[in-house]
Design an enzyme around this catalytic site. Structure first.
Site: not given
Length: 386
Positions: A240, A265, A331, A328, A354, A363
């Site tokens: 990020r 995050k 990414r 972003h 994640h 994805y």
């Protein structure tokens, strides 16, 4: 700062001059009372006063809803509270408990600031959306239709579903805290009755190889000498933006070829494998950086981490012919490069950090495209039509 006797007729005609963010119109009859007219058309009655040797401001209410006489009454009550050594924000606590404005500014924000890294986002939502719509309402008086009207009003002004949902989430959490803290007048959570709006979060923006080449050419030509290595690092690691801008040399493990990101995050540290390209990039930066520098990507002007790179980035993306590309999206492009190279979604999940595979599943359609290409190979070797 115009000074004149305020009247309902006058207030109805007030406007903010072009080029100004706001303009204050002071009342001659009530010292400290003024109308703050914003560039976006909003108006609020406020009072200015001193307490504890500091200048302070208290919002009395929406100038489009209150009359001047009502504003003067509220100002008089609030200033009496100040003289008595009290808090004017608590001057008119109704039987239904504190107002939305009082609760969120005096209780909610101090609480979330103690642990939440993104409290600034909450403060923006409260200031721009919650207080103008519901600030004067008592916490205990709010019912679901009141919140539904706020949602409908925001939709009519074409706010994005994500923005509206953030308001709903903030209201739900605020009332959850109010119940936990046994706030006067609050007996339920009216925001729980409303569902979030559906959001279209499907990611469509990925860099093609040609666009990647054009973008890298543009960032290398940037007047910001650090833009090119920052963008390259994002493309090579899928990190990020803030993770890269805050990266430190002490978090690079050269032997194990890992980059430790202490603040993510999710709030947990994670380790990002460094490719040979990323390692070469870091070695070149290390050779040219000052020995005592802690930050990898130093702003040459300040000697500190970059606060923002938007303007140099905006110039580069336009020159590359991708004006809508967000940082972003680099990414997302990193993820698409992996999937198109045949890597599994599990690998993508681990590399992006994640916590939930459902986040990575956005994805999945890229993987299905590769599967279709694969079956075409089989069809080429097994002709079934003579």
């Amino acid at each position: 700062m115009p000074v004149q006797k305020l009247s309902d007729t006058l207030v109805a005609t007030l406007a903010c001059p072009p080029g100004r963010a706001h303009l204050e119109y002071c009342d001659t009859l009530m010292r400290g009372l003024y109308v703050d007219v914003l560039a976006n058309g909003r108006m609020a009655f406020r009072i200015r006063y001193r307490q504890g040797g500091r200048k302070r401001v208290h919002t009395l209410g929406d100038a489009r809803l209150l009359t001047v006489a009502e504003a003067r009454d509220r100002a008089r009550t609030a200033l009496r509270k100040v003289i008595a050594g009290g808090d004017p924000k608590a001057a008119d606590q109704p039987i239904d408990g504190p107002t939305i404005e009082h609760f969120y500014t005096q209780h909610y924000l101090p609480y979330v600031k103690s642990y939440k890294r993104s409290w600034g986002t909450d403060e923006t939502i409260i200031r721009n959306h919650l207080l103008p719509a519901l600030g004067e309402r008592a916490m205990g008086s709010l019912i679901p239709p009141d919140i539904a009207r706020v949602v409908e009003s925001m939709r009519s002004r074409n706010y994005a579903s994500g923005t509206i949902n953030r308001v709903l989430v903030l209201l739900r959490y605020g009332y959850t805290l109010a119940l936990r803290w046994r706030t006067d007048g609050v007996e339920g959570n009216p925001a729980k009755e409303l569902k979030n709006l559906k959001e279209n979060n499907k990611i469509e923006r990925y860099l093609s190889p040609q666009q990647t080449t054009r973008l890298l050419t543009a960032v290398h030509a940037s007047q910001n000498s650090m833009l090119a290595p920052i963008i390259a690092m994002l493309l090579l690691t899928g990190a990020r933006k803030r993770e890269a801008l805050d990266a430190r040399w002490q978090d690079v493990d050269w032997r194990q070829k890992l980059w430790r990101i202490p603040k993510t995050k999710s709030g947990k540290a994670r380790h990002v494998p460094l490719s040979s390209g990323a390692l070469d990039l870091l070695r070149k930066l290390r050779e040219t950086s000052d020995p005592g520098t802690e930050t990898i990507f130093v702003n040459p002007r300040t000697g500190q981490p970059f606060v923002s790179i938007f303007y140099s980035w905006d110039t580069a993306r336009k020159q590359a012919g991708v004006p809508a590309l967000r940082i972003h999206d680099l990414r997302h492009s990193f993820a698409s490069f992996l999937v198109n190279a045949g890597r599994s979604l599990y690998e993508v999940q681990e590399l992006l950090g994640h916590a939930d595979i459902r986040t990575t599943s956005r994805y999945a359609h890229l993987s299905r495209e590769r599967l279709r290409e694969a079956v075409e190979v089989v069809a080429g070797h097994c002709p079934v039509v003579p």
